[in-house]
Design a protein around this motif. Sequence first.
Motif, short mmCIF file in Angstrom:
data_model
loop_
_atom_site.label_atom_id
_atom_site.label_comp_id
_atom_site.label_asym_id
_atom_site.label_seq_id
_atom_site.Cartn_x
_atom_site.Cartn_y
_atom_site.Cartn_z
N SER A 193 -48.00 -0.03 -38.17
CA SER A 193 -47.73 1.34 -38.61
C SER A 193 -48.94 1.97 -39.25
O SER A 193 -49.73 1.28 -39.98
N PHE A 194 -49.25 3.33 -39.10
CA PHE A 194 -50.51 3.87 -39.39
C PHE A 194 -50.81 4.04 -41.09
O PHE A 194 -51.99 3.74 -41.46
N GLU A 195 -49.74 3.86 -41.95
CA GLU A 195 -50.21 4.20 -43.41
C GLU A 195 -50.67 2.70 -43.90
O GLU A 195 -51.26 2.71 -44.67
N ALA A 202 -48.10 2.82 -33.26
CA ALA A 202 -47.65 2.30 -34.62
C ALA A 202 -46.80 1.21 -34.47
O ALA A 202 -46.34 0.43 -35.48
N PRO A 215 -59.40 8.60 -38.67
CA PRO A 215 -58.74 7.57 -38.26
C PRO A 215 -58.38 7.43 -36.71
O PRO A 215 -58.47 8.51 -35.79
N ARG A 218 -53.17 0.93 -42.28
CA ARG A 218 -54.42 0.69 -41.90
C ARG A 218 -55.37 1.47 -42.42
O ARG A 218 -56.64 1.46 -42.21
N PHE A 230 -55.98 6.21 -33.82
CA PHE A 230 -54.73 5.70 -33.55
C PHE A 230 -54.28 5.10 -32.28
O PHE A 230 -53.23 5.24 -31.48
N GLY A 290 -52.18 10.82 -39.79
CA GLY A 290 -53.46 10.77 -39.73
C GLY A 290 -54.21 12.05 -40.31
O GLY A 290 -55.44 12.46 -40.30
#
Lengths: 208, 528
Positions: free
Chosen positions: B493-495, B517, B511, B497, B513, B95
């Motif tokens: 997983s975060f990438e 993830a 972001p 989003r 979270f 993030g």
Amino acid sequence: MNEAHEHFAGLEEQESAARLGLWVFLGSEALLFAGLFMLYAALRVEHPHAFHEGVHHATKTLGSINTGVLLVSSGFVAYAVHAIRQGRRALAVGCTSVTIVLGLVFFAIKITEYAKHWSEGIGPGARGAFFTEHADKALPAFWTLYYTATGLHAVHVLVGITVLAILVLGIVRGKVDERTAYRLECGATYWHLVDLFWIFLWPLFYLA
Amino acid sequence: VSYLSIDSTVRSWLLTTDHKRIGVLYLFTVSFFLALGGSFALALRVEHLGPGPTVMTAMTYDRLFTLHGVTMVWLFMIPSIPAAFGNFFLPIMIGAKDVAFPRLNLLSYWIYVAGATIVLASLLFGGIDTGWTFYPPYASTSPTAVFWAVLGIFVIGWSTIITGVNFIVTTHAMRARGMRFLDMPLFVWAMYGTSVIQVLATPVLGLALLLTGLDHAFAWGMFDPARGADPLLFQHLFWFYSHPAVYIMILPAMGVVSEIVPTFSHKRPSSYKAIAYSTFGIAFVGFLTWGHHMFVAGMSVVDAGAFGILSMLVAIFSAIKVFNWTWTMKRGAITVKTPLLYVFAFLFLFVFGGMTGVAVATTSLDVHWHDTYFVVAHFHFIMVGGTLTAFLAALHYWFPKMTGRMYPERLGVLSAALVFAGFFLTFFPQFLLGNGGMPRRYYDYPARFQTLHVLSTAGAFVLAIGMVLPVIYLVWSAFHGERAPDNPWGSRSFEWRTQTPPPKHNFLAQPDFKVGAYEYETPLEELP
């Protein structure tokens, strides 16, 4: 210019990042010298007599003076960090400059030392008359390692001088002030590490 | 506005401090060197179609296998996944807007390019014929351009260290508010472990190569027994780096696998902590195993036994990961796409290569296999079968996010099958060759080895086709492929989003979270 870069949440975060980055890098530097110390230990165990002879021949006086020079220089740069934190910029510039001058003195003494050994016929890689006159075939190992280790250290001294010179410019231009004192602190910490390496090289090559 | 379309001048790319663009620059550069190193390998394989001289002289052969090793190790594998995908995704996954030191990041790229150029320039000065390991005394007296090659690698070492420092600090200092270490995606853990090795091992290689370069250029003699020194000390220094270096290559690959398996199984990893912590088991023990490269170099039985046992410990930590990945897939809702196919290839080849690694760590067996094709086959199973398949898996997995386009699935599946079949056909015969007594780095061989050599060469060409195909269809898809949605794989997983391709600062808003993830229990619609 003393604001944090846009990808940081603030100056505080940037400061802790810079500090951590420096310490991780110092860890990397330590491993570089650890390799040299490994070479020293292994070769000394293999040839205790030659290393004893080598240390005996090394310029104890010049080496020890240089230890003093570096220790004093470290004291000055530490005081410079103290001064910049209080916003006393002129004092910080003065103290850091003394450190730079002492670093140059160290380097000059080092060159004198090399010149002396060279004139005695002692060069790296078994160059010189000294090694034909002395029977011990292991003597070159000591002297090559001496040139390698002190030479690599001297390169670090020059890098440290350059870093400190840039920081002096930074103080003069106002990029390093009491809010961004960590920048000078990072440079000073690097200088202390260079100092610390010498504290190990000194007994290994000049005293023991 | 995505990071791609914000500015499209050449200058905006070459002088960018955006971690995503630097990642893309690295991706192109390492791919170029992969192709180059691969061409060297093909030439070597052609030479081995028959015993005796086939298409080149023995000297050319020596130069080619050296350059193949140097190119693949330092120009491709060391920077491959960390510098390309790590640069692109590590900040997004925690993030952050960028890495901690963006300008150093750009510097690191250009240092790498400079170092690689020096290595290649050594070709103009007569190439190098020492093998990628530069052992003295031969490296000191070789008539070839050893100095330039080691100088180039020394320079690349700086790039490696800078990237390592940058990633460590980024992971510590730049995580999104509220994100703990145990909330980070597993790829970040892998990158962190890799960075620690990069920072601690590379300077030791630097010292060894510095002394080799001085030796070659100025007869420094720091490894010359005639002058009281000891060539074995070079081997200790060299492998103190070069063994951990294989974990610089494999840990990022494991990180990629740890991302792809949960995504395509739509299931949380069976044990997040086991995967995360075993990374550090490997990174730590990896520093204590270098002696297994020197079993026949006059090492005492006790030392050899200790190094052998420590080396086997790596297999335990690796097995923890492998069992976790397979257990994660069990009862998962598996979607088989190209990235997962490459992961299947990875699992098979890595376990196969890993088991032969345990075998060569056994001192009594190693005496027989040392410096034979068996060892060559073993480390290619790990490095090519492991790192390269993971690199290709990562390339397909993240291609939509990086370019905003989808790749053609059928061609992806076809090339994955070709890569796996070609790879196996290339290197499995080499185990048999090595066990039969074929020494590595030999130009010639007895006629009875010819069948296996020809099979290996045939496999190399199948592998080459499998490698060329993706170059063609990925370049085509980058411009003409179907538009990719933000989250084509349904990953948590975060990438995934953020937008596809991501905006300049990775996320449009700060972001959130709160949903982890790997929380596949949460329906996709409820992701923030």
